[in-house]
Structures are given as structure tokens and as C-alpha cells.
Scaffold this motif. Sequence first.
Motif, PDB file in Angstrom:
ATOM      1  N   LEU A 186       0.851  -1.180   0.000  1.00 39.91           N
ATOM      2  CA  LEU A 186       0.000   0.000   0.000  1.00 39.91           C
ATOM      3  C   LEU A 186       0.891   1.235   0.000  1.00 39.91           C
ATOM      4  O   LEU A 186       1.962   1.229   0.623  1.00 39.91           O
ATOM      5  N   PRO A 187       0.507   2.295  -0.694  1.00 39.20           N
ATOM      6  CA  PRO A 187       1.367   3.482  -0.770  1.00 39.20           C
ATOM      7  C   PRO A 187       1.466   4.191   0.564  1.00 39.20           C
ATOM      8  O   PRO A 187       0.559   4.164   1.388  1.00 39.20           O
ATOM      9  N   GLY A 188       2.614   4.835   0.785  1.00 36.82           N
ATOM     10  CA  GLY A 188       2.794   5.611   1.997  1.00 36.82           C
ATOM     11  C   GLY A 188       3.508   4.834   3.078  1.00 36.82           C
ATOM     12  O   GLY A 188       3.835   3.652   2.938  1.00 36.82           O
ATOM     13  N   TYR A 189       3.759   5.520   4.175  1.00 33.83           N
ATOM     14  CA  TYR A 189       4.530   4.987   5.290  1.00 33.83           C
ATOM     15  C   TYR A 189       3.610   4.672   6.462  1.00 33.83           C
ATOM     16  O   TYR A 189       2.793   5.504   6.854  1.00 33.83           O
ATOM     17  N   PHE A 190       3.740   3.465   7.012  1.00 32.14           N
ATOM     18  CA  PHE A 190       2.968   3.065   8.180  1.00 32.14           C
ATOM     19  C   PHE A 190       3.937   2.664   9.293  1.00 32.14           C
ATOM     20  O   PHE A 190       4.954   2.025   9.033  1.00 32.14           O
ATOM     21  N   SER A 191       3.596   2.986  10.511  1.00 29.06           N
ATOM     22  CA  SER A 191       4.400   2.597  11.670  1.00 29.06           C
ATOM     23  C   SER A 191       3.649   1.566  12.505  1.00 29.06           C
ATOM     24  O   SER A 191       2.423   1.538  12.519  1.00 29.06           O
ATOM     25  N   GLY A 192       4.410   0.720  13.198  1.00 27.03           N
ATOM     26  CA  GLY A 192       3.816  -0.267  14.087  1.00 27.03           C
ATOM     27  C   GLY A 192       3.339  -1.526  13.408  1.00 27.03           C
ATOM     28  O   GLY A 192       2.771  -2.412  14.066  1.00 27.03           O
ATOM     29  N   VAL A 193       3.577  -1.652  12.111  1.00 26.39           N
ATOM     30  CA  VAL A 193       3.066  -2.799  11.364  1.00 26.39           C
ATOM     31  C   VAL A 193       3.725  -4.094  11.840  1.00 26.39           C
ATOM     32  O   VAL A 193       3.056  -5.104  12.076  1.00 26.39           O
ATOM     33  N   GLY A 194       5.055  -4.067  11.986  1.00 34.46           N
ATOM     34  CA  GLY A 194       5.751  -5.258  12.451  1.00 34.46           C
ATOM     35  C   GLY A 194       5.359  -5.649  13.864  1.00 34.46           C
ATOM     36  O   GLY A 194       5.274  -6.846  14.189  1.00 34.46           O
ATOM     37  N   ASP A 195       5.101  -4.663  14.709  1.00 26.09           N
ATOM     38  CA  ASP A 195       4.685  -4.943  16.085  1.00 26.09           C
ATOM     39  C   ASP A 195       3.320  -5.621  16.118  1.00 26.09           C
ATOM     40  O   ASP A 195       3.092  -6.576  16.875  1.00 26.09           O
ATOM     41  N   LEU A 196       2.393  -5.125  15.297  1.00 27.52           N
ATOM     42  CA  LEU A 196       1.067  -5.739  15.198  1.00 27.52           C
ATOM     43  C   LEU A 196       1.176  -7.153  14.648  1.00 27.52           C
ATOM     44  O   LEU A 196       0.575  -8.095  15.189  1.00 27.52           O
TER      45      LEU A 196
END
Length: 355
Positions: free
Chosen positions: A235-245
Motif C-alpha cells: 500500500l502506498p505511503g509509510y505506516f508505523s507499528g506494522v511489524g509490532d502488530l
Amino acid sequence: MATTAPKTSGRILSIQSHVSYGYVGGKAAVFPLQCLGYDVDVVNTVNFSNHSGYGRFGGSRATAEELSNIFSIMEQNELLVPERLLTGYVPGAEATAAVTGFAKRLRERKPDLIYLLDPVLGDSGRLYVSPEVVPIYQAALPLATIITPNWFEVEVLTGITITNGQSLRQAMKTLHETYQVPHVVISSIPLKSWLKDLLPTHLRPPSDTSDSDYLACIASSREGDLVHAQCFPCLPGYFSGVGDLFSALVVGHFPAATSQSQETAADGETPLSRAVSHALSKTHAMLVLTHEAALALPEEERLATDEELDAREPMRKIRRMRGRELRLIQGQDIIRGTQPIEYRQLQPWTDFWTA
């Protein structure tokens, strides 16, 4: 389809970062685990206002002494009774050594502990931590039941640069044999041309998509040399916390030690591949929800990254980061499995070790 919660629950000890605002570290892991029915005990390795991607952040980092004191008092009070352990980001070598030393003692006391170690070292070729942390994690790998590194973290831990099928197999073999890790999940690896060509036909994305539009998730179990994989769209853009989830959902869906069996089900799933499939499906659905919500925000909250403008006007970046925080509360039915989503089942990669 709906992806259901595990039939059994219990107690999980989560040791990772904490932010007041947003969803990274423990804030991205604890609530999802509670939604799955677990009691979660929490030890914060940092206490920040928000994640560092905002540019401006403040707070404190827990020292090795502070962490050890928490572990000691919990033990004296007989409050260390987890069936599962989840560790994520820890700041600095001394604090990391305190956490891994504690994990070793907990493992010795409870041999059937399910321990998911997320070795948060860096991403995209850049370390987030000091180099002194790497050998501490390497020494701790044999304690883990499951590890969930990204491709860069695999390279750092093994010292092998992944550029083709041979190096990928060697890295996986090193984690299984040298470091004795039973289950390895490479949470995300770019679908470069060599990997796309290496994947069996049934695992490749549609032929009319570019490699840069997809990532691959690979799960490998040492027992039986079982490897599963799945590609999923970026998906476009930057996401944080994805690996933690993702890591929280993997340990949350992994079966209890008493019910583990590496026998392959009729649909080709193993306990590990099933847990990772649930985690991948729910994480991706959560990202879609977050992305759609971000698109509906006012224009000033979704401006594209521009380092020069962001440096000149910090709130420009802050608004963008704020608008892309994971929509965990809004997506709690996804986590619980009561909202139908696409089930991205990992498929057997039967010739992984011989291709």
C-alpha cells in the motif's frame, strides 16, 4: 472470510516500547492480544510521547537496572506466570542484555514457554540500534520459539546478504541450524525479480503487476523442513507499528505447546503457517482500513513527503504521521475475526530447499 481467534488463551508478557500517542510497540500489540482473549502483562522499554517518525518526540528510555528491578519484583511477588513471552524494541546494549538474560531465566524455569522474539534492529538497510546490540540478539536466538525479522534483520543476524535463492536458503539454514531457532518468519521481503523467478508459479502475484507492488512473507519450520510463503500487495505511503502488530498476531494465533503438531493438515497448513496466515491477513486488512481513512483526511494532513519542506515546517510531517496511525480501535472486529476479510493463506513451498 472471517479469521477466528485462537480457541485457547492465557497470559502473555509483553516487553517492548510504549508511546502515549499512536500505535507502535506495545500500543500496537497489547490491545490486539487482549482482543484475542489474552491477559497481557506489560513492561515498557521506553516511554515516549510518540514514535520517532514524527521528528519531534520526547520521553525516557528504561535502563538495564530499571528493567531488572521490575523483573525481580514481579518474580518476588509470584507475578511471572506467562505461558507466552513477546519481546520487541529495547534501547541499547545493556537494556537488551537485561531483557534477553531475563528471557533465558524464564525459559529455564518454563521449558514449554512460547517465546516470540522480534529482533527490532532496523529496516531498508539502516540499523535503528547500536551495533553492540546485534551479538546480544544472536546469543538470544536459541531461546526463541519463533522469530519475526524483516529481510534486513535476517541479513544482520546471519551476516548473509540476500540476493538470490542460494543466499536466502543459507540465511534460513543459519537461523535454524547455527542458532537453533525452531520457527522463522521473514515478515516482509521485497519481491525483486530474483525472488519472483524463484517462487513456484502458484505463489507468484498476477503477471500484470510490477515486482515493486508486492512483498513476500516466508515462514519456515526446522522440524520437517517445512516452508510456506505468500505474496501480498503493498500500500502506498509509510505506516508505523506494522511489524509490532504482525508479531503480536503471530504469537497470539500460534497454538499452545500442548496442542502443537507439525503434521500438515489437508489444506497444506501447519501450526506455524496457519498462525502467520491469520497474522498476515489481519495486518493487511488493518492497513487497508488505515489507508482508506488517511485518504479521507483534509489535504493538509496527507501531503506527500518532502524532506526540505518537512524540515522547514515540522507540523507538515507531524500531520502526515498522525493521519497514518493504525486504526486499531476502528478495526478491532478484524482482530477478533468477527469481520469478514480476505484470508491470505500461506502456501507450501515444497522445493524451497532444492530449487
